[in-house]
Design an enzyme around this catalytic site. Structure first.
Site, PDB file in Angstrom:
ATOM      1  CG  ASP A 345      -0.098  -0.034   2.526  1.00  0.00           C
ATOM      2  OD1 ASP A 345       0.912  -0.757   2.573  1.00  0.00           O
ATOM      3  OD2 ASP A 345      -0.463   0.670   3.485  1.00  0.00           O
ATOM      4  CD  GLU A 346      -0.937   4.768   3.094  1.00  0.00           C
ATOM      5  OE1 GLU A 346      -1.744   5.683   3.278  1.00  0.00           O
ATOM      6  OE2 GLU A 346      -0.248   4.280   4.009  1.00  0.00           O
ATOM      7  CB  VAL A 347       4.321   2.659  -3.406  1.00  0.00           C
ATOM      8  CG1 VAL A 347       5.784   2.798  -3.775  1.00  0.00           C
ATOM      9  CG2 VAL A 347       4.013   1.244  -2.937  1.00  0.00           C
TER      10      VAL A 347
END
Ligand SMILES: *[C@@H]1O[C@H](CO)[C@@H](O)[C@H](O)[C@H]1NC(C)=O
Ligand SMILES: *[C@@H]1O[C@H](CO)[C@@H](O)[C@H](O)[C@H]1NC(C)=O
Length: 551
Positions: A345-347
């Site tokens: 997630d959330e790169v």
């Protein structure tokens, strides 16, 4: 809301009557009702699929009551998982050390129940196994004379049935333990009923983790999603790469989970029918990894010079994948569950964008300016690595959203957006044929004034546009308690009984939605947790017969 504003709301509510003006605020709801209306289901939580409780009651005494293996049970005296559970539930019902008072000469009356027989009916009880997503958790419970019988195909159902039995025991007006004639037939609506705890933002002592596993079992939660490392710290002590926690933990000796600690958590969970699924989130959320593993993270640039800061895992180096192969090989042997959670997630792409080597790699591979293609390139290689350990994987929804090729048994974990957005995501994921797991409405780290459990209770993971086939791909959900503002001081009361609302949503039948009946049962369930020594916070103004006494 500030205290002053709250006071104004209260005044206005008193002056204007409740509801109209602040109809999104439901914390005055109970003012118009008696504190606890009795449910016809007593204090059962989560509510079993089928329950019949009669008004005929028996007494139980600590001196004569016993939990025993049924004669034909496939789990005999050698099944320590059950022996352990018998002892635990005996203590929950009667308190510790009462057994010593056993007097042989005591006669038991006809209105006394003296035995619960536990009968594992399948030839393989799975006593020495691990629970899995396909475990049979069903059980049937008949409380009647001459003895109560708990029948379950596997030990997992028996564990749930013991909890249910203990919930049927109540004290009559003279304080005598009683139980009514009851018939229950029960099984979970969803196979995956999880709680995520985060041991990276704050280190959680083992004792707190175990206490919460105990509480999960009391709520028929069967998955501990262990978000064990993240940007902030790396408390997992790896045998292969000990420098990861040596450098990346908050403290290399006091704030780590040793192999023995991890083993203890897994066994403690197993004995309660709980799976432990570790999450090692990459390529983002990895700042703490970089401290102990040189060249793992991408060097960020400021103009043409490295800025000295680091971004996500460096996806263009072969050494990255050598490291991941060895690391996940270890993880796959340490954690017995068939699934790992791989995050994804959330790169944040800004560091990758700044790095000239990455830019060159992007050009060579024809990725253009689309950094999600680079992310997919990394994840794809990681998934191949993990597949070669013969584990299945769970991933956060971004990996699916970015079109990474996934194995058919992958579980997509939905966590983003508002109700409309997560419902459309669930529809999209399942129409692509993937299994899914919902967390969006159950971020219990988000707190507000009032009874937010009511909102958690109302969310249903199968509420989205889709066919019956699609609905079947929903394996369940997880309540998440992210750790930015949570450590051992406040974790348990913040989680319980709010997570209990999610537990009932995931266990009980879809039609079980009466929030007033839920309030009644949950209030008593919460007092039961308190009585068992768990500092579960109150739902509203009320009291428990035996209040929490602190530790
Ligand atoms: C259990 O039986 C008693 C009478 O013995 C009755 O008052 C009570 O309501 C019953 N409990 C439930 C949950 O039906
Ligand atoms: C990385 O691995 C690939 C494929 O095995 C190989 O072609 C390439 O030369 C390697 N790069 C380096 C820098 O070793």
């Amino acid at each position: 809301m500030t205290a002053a504003l709250k006071f104004t709301v209260l005044l206005l509510t008193l002056v204007c009557g409740r509801g109209q003006l602040f109809n999104d605020i439901d914390y005055f709801d109970e003012e118009v009702k008696p504190a606890v209306l009795d449910s016809k289901y007593g204090s059962l939580w989560p509510l079993p699929q089928k329950v019949k409780i009669s008004e005929v009651s028996f007494k139980l005494t600590s001196a004569s009551f016993k939990i025993v293996d049924a004669k034909d049970s496939s789990a005999g005296p050698s099944c320590s998982l059950l022996k352990d559970a018998y002892r635990r539930y005996y203590e929950h019902m009667f308190g510790i050390a009462k057994r010593q008072q056993l007097s042989k000469s005591r006669r038991t009356g006809p209105s006394e129940l003296t035995e619960l027989q536990v009968w594992i009916t399948s030839p393989d009880s799975e006593c020495d196994g691990y629970p899995s997503v396909t475990s049979d958790e069903s059980y049937e419970l008949v409380v009647d004379q001459p003895y109560a019988v708990l029948k379950a195909p596997k030990v997992w159902g028996a564990l749930h049935g013991l909890e249910t039995f203990s919930q049927l025991v109540y004290e009559d007006e003279y304080g005598a333990k009683s139980i009514n004639t009851t018939q229950i037939s029960d099984f979970p609506r969803f196979a995956h009923r999880g709680i995520l705890l985060d041991t990276s933002r704050h280190y959680l002592p083992i004792k707190v983790i175990l206490a919460n596993l105990e509480t999960m079992a009391m709520n028929k939660i069967n998955v501990f999603h262990w978000h064990i490392v993240d940007d902030q710290s790396f408390p997992y002590l790896s045998r292969t790469f000990p420098q990861l926690s040596q450098q990346g933990a908050y403290h290399p000796y006091t704030h780590v989970y040793t192999p023995a600690d991890v083993k203890m958590v897994i066994e403690f969970a197993r004995l309660r029918g709980i799976r432990v699924i570790p999450e090692f989130d990459t390529p983002g959320h990895t700042q703490s990894w970089g401290k102990g593993q040189k060249d793992l993270l991408t060097p960020c640039y400021s103009g043409s010079e490295p800025s000295g800061t680091f971004g996500p895992v460096n996806p263009i180096l072969n050494t990255t994948y050598d490291f991941m192969s060895q690391f996940f090989k270890e993880i796959s042997t340490v954690f017995p569950d068939a699934y790992m959670h791989l995050g994804g997630d959330e790169v944040d792409f800004s560091c990758w964008k700044s790095n000239p080597d990455i830019q060159k790699f992007m050009a060579q591979h024809g990725f253009g300016d689309d950094y999600s293609k680079l992310e997919s390139y990394y994840i794809q290689k990681l998934l191949n690595i993990v597949s070669s350990t013969s584990k299945g994987y769970m991933i956060w929804q971004e990996v699916f959203d970015n079109g990474v090729k996934l194995k058919p048994d992958t579980i997509i974990h939905v966590w983003k957006g508002n109700q409309e957005q997560y419902q459309s995501e669930m529809a999209k994921v399942t129409s692509s044929g993937y299994q899914t797991l919902l967390s969006t409405p159950w971020y219990l780290n988000r707190i507000s004034y009032g009874q937010d459990w009511r909102g958690h209770y109302k969310a249903d993971p199968q509420d989205f546009q889709g066919t019956e086939e699609q609905k079947k791909l929903v394996v369940g959900g997880e309540a998440c308690l992210w750790g930015e503002f949570v450590d051992a001081t406040n974790l348990t009361p913040r989680l319980w009984p709010r997570a209990s609302a999610v537990a009932e949503r995931l266990w009980s039948a879809k039609e079980v939605t009466d929030v007033n009946d839920a309030f009644s049962r949950l209030s008593v369930h919460r007092c039961r947790l308190v009585e068992r020594g768990i500092p579960a916070e109150p739902l509203f103004s009320s009291f428990c017969p035996r209040e929490y006494k602190g530790v």
